[in-house]
Design an enzyme around this catalytic site. Structure first.
Site, PDB file in Angstrom:
ATOM      1  N   TYR A 127      -1.633  -0.776  11.128  1.00  0.00           N
ATOM      2  CA  TYR A 127      -1.760  -1.639   9.456  1.00  0.00           C
ATOM      3  C   TYR A 127      -0.589  -1.622   8.832  1.00  0.00           C
ATOM      4  O   TYR A 127      -0.363  -2.785   8.501  1.00  0.00           O
ATOM      5  CB  TYR A 127      -3.202  -0.876   9.140  1.00  0.00           C
ATOM      6  N   SER A 136       0.795  -0.657   0.381  1.00  0.00           N
ATOM      7  CA  SER A 136       0.138   0.147  -0.307  1.00  0.00           C
ATOM      8  C   SER A 136       0.760   1.122   0.119  1.00  0.00           C
ATOM      9  O   SER A 136       2.581   0.969  -0.120  1.00  0.00           O
ATOM     10  CB  SER A 136      -0.814   0.314   0.950  1.00  0.00           C
ATOM     11  N   LYS A 150       1.740  -4.483   6.607  1.00  0.00           N
ATOM     12  CA  LYS A 150       2.698  -3.661   5.594  1.00  0.00           C
ATOM     13  C   LYS A 150       4.817  -3.802   5.261  1.00  0.00           C
ATOM     14  O   LYS A 150       5.029  -4.342   4.371  1.00  0.00           O
ATOM     15  CB  LYS A 150       2.280  -2.910   4.184  1.00  0.00           C
TER      16      LYS A 150
HETATM   17  P1  NAD Z   1     -11.005  -6.814   1.783  1.00  0.00           P
HETATM   18  O1  NAD Z   1     -11.377  -7.212   2.537  1.00  0.00           O
HETATM   19  O2  NAD Z   1     -12.245  -6.817   0.887  1.00  0.00           O
HETATM   20  O3  NAD Z   1     -10.338  -8.094   1.279  1.00  0.00           O
HETATM   21  C1  NAD Z   1      -9.733  -9.064   1.946  1.00  0.00           C
HETATM   22  C2  NAD Z   1     -10.347 -10.294   1.781  1.00  0.00           C
HETATM   23  O4  NAD Z   1      -8.927 -10.821   2.778  1.00  0.00           O
HETATM   24  C3  NAD Z   1     -11.217 -10.568   2.705  1.00  0.00           C
HETATM   25  O5  NAD Z   1     -12.336 -11.046   1.285  1.00  0.00           O
HETATM   26  C4  NAD Z   1     -11.199 -11.316   4.184  1.00  0.00           C
HETATM   27  O6  NAD Z   1     -11.665 -12.080   4.257  1.00  0.00           O
HETATM   28  C5  NAD Z   1      -9.662 -11.831   3.549  1.00  0.00           C
HETATM   29  N1  NAD Z   1      -9.022 -12.303   4.424  1.00  0.00           N
HETATM   30  C6  NAD Z   1      -8.449 -11.441   5.915  1.00  0.00           C
HETATM   31  N2  NAD Z   1      -7.891 -12.368   6.454  1.00  0.00           N
HETATM   32  C7  NAD Z   1      -7.722 -13.165   6.372  1.00  0.00           C
HETATM   33  C8  NAD Z   1      -7.329 -15.113   7.283  1.00  0.00           C
HETATM   34  N3  NAD Z   1      -6.599 -14.733   7.838  1.00  0.00           N
HETATM   35  N4  NAD Z   1      -6.957 -15.746   6.254  1.00  0.00           N
HETATM   36  C9  NAD Z   1      -8.452 -16.136   4.922  1.00  0.00           C
HETATM   37  N5  NAD Z   1      -8.460 -15.518   4.836  1.00  0.00           N
HETATM   38  C10 NAD Z   1      -8.858 -13.458   5.089  1.00  0.00           C
HETATM   39  O7  NAD Z   1     -10.126  -5.562   1.367  1.00  0.00           O
HETATM   40  P2  NAD Z   1      -9.515  -5.371  -0.482  1.00  0.00           P
HETATM   41  O8  NAD Z   1      -9.690  -3.648  -0.327  1.00  0.00           O
HETATM   42  O9  NAD Z   1      -9.615  -5.972  -0.900  1.00  0.00           O
HETATM   43  O10 NAD Z   1      -8.367  -5.289  -0.349  1.00  0.00           O
HETATM   44  C11 NAD Z   1      -6.615  -6.698  -0.277  1.00  0.00           C
HETATM   45  C12 NAD Z   1      -5.477  -6.474  -0.171  1.00  0.00           C
HETATM   46  O11 NAD Z   1      -4.752  -5.597  -0.985  1.00  0.00           O
HETATM   47  C13 NAD Z   1      -5.804  -6.591   1.250  1.00  0.00           C
HETATM   48  O12 NAD Z   1      -4.459  -7.007   1.578  1.00  0.00           O
HETATM   49  C14 NAD Z   1      -5.389  -4.652   2.097  1.00  0.00           C
HETATM   50  O13 NAD Z   1      -4.035  -4.574   2.635  1.00  0.00           O
HETATM   51  C15 NAD Z   1      -4.353  -4.219   0.451  1.00  0.00           C
HETATM   52  N6  NAD Z   1      -4.478  -2.607  -0.077  1.00  0.00           N
HETATM   53  C16 NAD Z   1      -5.942  -2.534  -0.124  1.00  0.00           C
HETATM   54  C17 NAD Z   1      -6.284  -0.723  -0.251  1.00  0.00           C
HETATM   55  C18 NAD Z   1      -7.955  -0.381  -0.536  1.00  0.00           C
HETATM   56  O14 NAD Z   1      -7.796   0.662  -0.174  1.00  0.00           O
HETATM   57  N7  NAD Z   1      -8.853  -1.036  -0.482  1.00  0.00           N
HETATM   58  C19 NAD Z   1      -5.110  -0.198  -0.102  1.00  0.00           C
HETATM   59  C20 NAD Z   1      -4.101  -0.535  -0.375  1.00  0.00           C
HETATM   60  C21 NAD Z   1      -3.797  -1.902  -0.577  1.00  0.00           C
HETATM   61  N1  UFG Z   2     -12.480  11.303   3.432  1.00  0.00           N
HETATM   62  C1  UFG Z   2     -13.383  12.471   3.575  1.00  0.00           C
HETATM   63  N2  UFG Z   2     -13.908  12.112   4.453  1.00  0.00           N
HETATM   64  C2  UFG Z   2     -14.595  10.221   4.699  1.00  0.00           C
HETATM   65  C3  UFG Z   2     -13.493   9.765   4.232  1.00  0.00           C
HETATM   66  C4  UFG Z   2     -12.243  10.364   3.646  1.00  0.00           C
HETATM   67  O1  UFG Z   2     -13.460  13.905   3.315  1.00  0.00           O
HETATM   68  O2  UFG Z   2     -15.613  10.360   5.046  1.00  0.00           O
HETATM   69  C5  UFG Z   2     -10.895  11.798   2.938  1.00  0.00           C
HETATM   70  C6  UFG Z   2      -9.749  11.625   3.789  1.00  0.00           C
HETATM   71  O3  UFG Z   2      -9.361  12.709   4.744  1.00  0.00           O
HETATM   72  C7  UFG Z   2      -8.749  11.556   2.499  1.00  0.00           C
HETATM   73  C8  UFG Z   2      -9.169  11.361   1.055  1.00  0.00           C
HETATM   74  O4  UFG Z   2     -10.977  11.609   1.580  1.00  0.00           O
HETATM   75  O5  UFG Z   2      -8.640  13.125   2.285  1.00  0.00           O
HETATM   76  C9  UFG Z   2      -9.330   9.621   1.178  1.00  0.00           C
HETATM   77  O6  UFG Z   2      -9.257   8.986   2.164  1.00  0.00           O
HETATM   78  P1  UFG Z   2      -9.825   7.266   2.191  1.00  0.00           P
HETATM   79  O7  UFG Z   2     -10.001   6.859   3.751  1.00  0.00           O
HETATM   80  O8  UFG Z   2     -10.833   6.573   1.137  1.00  0.00           O
HETATM   81  O9  UFG Z   2      -8.220   6.657   2.089  1.00  0.00           O
HETATM   82  P2  UFG Z   2      -6.722   7.185   2.535  1.00  0.00           P
HETATM   83  O10 UFG Z   2      -5.831   7.361   1.521  1.00  0.00           O
HETATM   84  O11 UFG Z   2      -7.030   7.743   3.797  1.00  0.00           O
HETATM   85  O12 UFG Z   2      -6.495   5.676   2.904  1.00  0.00           O
HETATM   86  C10 UFG Z   2      -6.457   4.436   1.985  1.00  0.00           C
HETATM   87  C11 UFG Z   2      -6.617   3.530   3.007  1.00  0.00           C
HETATM   88  C12 UFG Z   2      -5.291   2.528   2.959  1.00  0.00           C
HETATM   89  C13 UFG Z   2      -4.023   2.910   2.498  1.00  0.00           C
HETATM   90  C14 UFG Z   2      -4.375   4.145   1.878  1.00  0.00           C
HETATM   91  C15 UFG Z   2      -3.305   4.332   0.298  1.00  0.00           C
HETATM   92  O13 UFG Z   2      -7.599   3.480   3.427  1.00  0.00           O
HETATM   93  O14 UFG Z   2      -5.322   1.830   4.203  1.00  0.00           O
HETATM   94  O15 UFG Z   2      -5.642   4.714   0.790  1.00  0.00           O
HETATM   95  O16 UFG Z   2      -3.867   3.185   0.076  1.00  0.00           O
HETATM   96  F1  UFG Z   2      -3.401   2.605   2.548  1.00  0.00           F
END
Ligand code: NAD
Ligand code: UFG
Length: 335
Positions: free
Chosen positions: A148, A124, A152
């Site tokens: 978190y 991330s 990572k």
């Molecule tokens: P998500 O929660 O929708 O998907 C993660 C999945 O992993 C879920 O289906 C959950 O049930 C499963 N899971 C969690 N722990 C587990 C375990 N111990 N064993 C088996 N299954 C397990 O999240 P996502 O948004 O699809 O994110 C996927 C990956 O990408 C994550 O590692 C997350 O940290 C990373 N990531 C997400 C974002 C974002 O904004 N969505 C940004 C950066 C990185």
């Molecule tokens: N924001 C609002 N109101 C809300 C939610 C968010 O104003 O209700 C703003 C935040 O302050 C930020 C922007 O919208 O400026 C984006 O916020 P998000 O929560 O959507 O995303 P972040 O950038 O904070 O974080 C996300 C994931 C993290 C990941 C990161 C980079 O939640 O896990 O993107 O990938 F690490």
């Protein structure tokens, strides 16, 4: 080729399963459904008219993991499984460290034991902390500001150490910026539990009337309109980057690290505006205090992925908003 997708029932994982199946890969999913529903996988199979194999199992369950590797001749792994809520990670650090780190250790041990050497890992942009400048390149200093993010960072280190000890491992570490949007069918998408933490699911729930108004977390940041700027990337573009990374692993590159972003930043108010246009009505919002731990600006320099993976994000903001909105309006209560 047979690909194991951990966390394949989740938001990004389900989109990855769909694109893998479309591209002709065989797909095996492990997910404990702690943050997802099996229905996402049913829909992936309907949309592609192809089958995948689902194991409802936890990465922390060594025997279950062993069984999957024994039963399936896995060629490579895409590792999405993990807990991802920043705020929750602050209140439950042990749970986050255990799930994300121990889960990854178990997975790597199983890979080692069963001779599987290719891994794509979901990292991330959070590993850059509050960057000194933008756009962010992969060689920027790394720092985490919450448990978190620490998971990572630690996993990235563990994977690099694993390759030092056994250079037959090939590992692509992909640092995602802000994935949004959904498959164009509107059948699969992000289905957050309870009140969404992230901006786009919150906006779509306001637009659909589930939430009254958006809280804009601060308008006094050093950005053009004072609200936070992020690099929003369409989830389908993001997963196509994973398929390119998989190709890269076939060239035995060792550990490779790529930003997956568009290179373009949008502010919260620009996002509100873009969604209002797509939805055809204003999105009510009020400006509140900053959210603790937020940074002003974060966007990628995606040049390295373009050069080395021949990958670039192609979908623009309007399409991201349209696809997020189609998913939300067709599935007001998620799956
Ligand atoms: P998500 O929660 O929708 O998907 C993660 C999945 O992993 C879920 O289906 C959950 O049930 C499963 N899971 C969690 N722990 C587990 C375990 N111990 N064993 C088996 N299954 C397990 O999240 P996502 O948004 O699809 O994110 C996927 C990956 O990408 C994550 O590692 C997350 O940290 C990373 N990531 C997400 C974002 C974002 O904004 N969505 C940004 C950066 C990185
Ligand atoms: N924001 C609002 N109101 C809300 C939610 C968010 O104003 O209700 C703003 C935040 O302050 C930020 C922007 O919208 O400026 C984006 O916020 P998000 O929560 O959507 O995303 P972040 O950038 O904070 O974080 C996300 C994931 C993290 C990941 C990161 C980079 O939640 O896990 O993107 O990938 F690490």
């Amino acid at each position: 080729m047979k690909i194991l997708v951990t966390g394949g029932a989740g938001y990004i994982g389900s989109h990855a399963c769909l694109e893998l199946l479309e591209a002709g890969y065989e797909v095996i999913v492990i997910d404990n459904l702690s943050n997802s529903k099996e229905e996402s996988l049913t829909r992936v199979q309907e949309l592609t008219d192809k089958e995948l194999k689902f194991y409802k199992a936890d990465l922390l369950d060594r025997e279950a993991l062993d069984k999957v590797f024994k039963e399936q001749a896995i060629d490579a792994v895409m590792h999405f499984a993990g807990l991802k809520a920043v705020g929750e990670s602050v209140s439950m650090p042990l749970g986050y460290y255990h799930n994300n780190i121990t889960g990854t250790l178990m997975l790597c041990e199983a890979m080692k034991k069963h001779g599987v050497r290719d891994l794509v890992f979901s990292s991330s942009a959070t590993v850059y902390g509050d960057p000194d400048r933008v756009p962010i390149t992969e060689d920027f200093p790394l720092r985490a500001t919450n448990p978190y993010g620490q998971t990572k960072l630690m996993i990235e280190q563990i994977l690099q150490d694993l390759h030092v000890a056994d250079d037959s491992f090939n590992i692509a570490i992909l640092r995602y910026f802000n994935p949004i949007g959904a498959h164009k069918s509107g059948r699969i998408g992000e289905d957050p539990n309870g009140i969404p933490n992230n901006l786009v699911p919150y906006i779509t729930q306001v637009a659909s009337g589930k939430m009254r108004e958006l809280r804009v977390f601060g308008d006094d940041y050093p950005t053009p309109d004072g609200t936070g700027v992020r690099d929003y990337i369409h989830v389908v573009d993001l997963v196509l980057g994973h398929l390119k990374a998989l190709d890269k692993l076939q060239t035995n590159p060792g550990v490779v690290i790529y930003n997956l972003g568009t290179g373009q930043g949008y502010s919260v108010l620009e996002m509100v505006d873009a969604f209002s246009k797509v939805v055809g009505k204003p999105i009510p919002y009020k400006v509140t205090d900053r959210r603790q731990g937020d940074i002003p600006t974060c966007f990628a320099d995606p040049t390295k992925a373009k050069k080395e993976l021949s990958w670039t994000a192609t979908m623009g903001l309007t399409q991201m908003c349209e696809d997020s909105w189609r998913w939300q309006s067709n599935n007001p209560d998620g799956y």
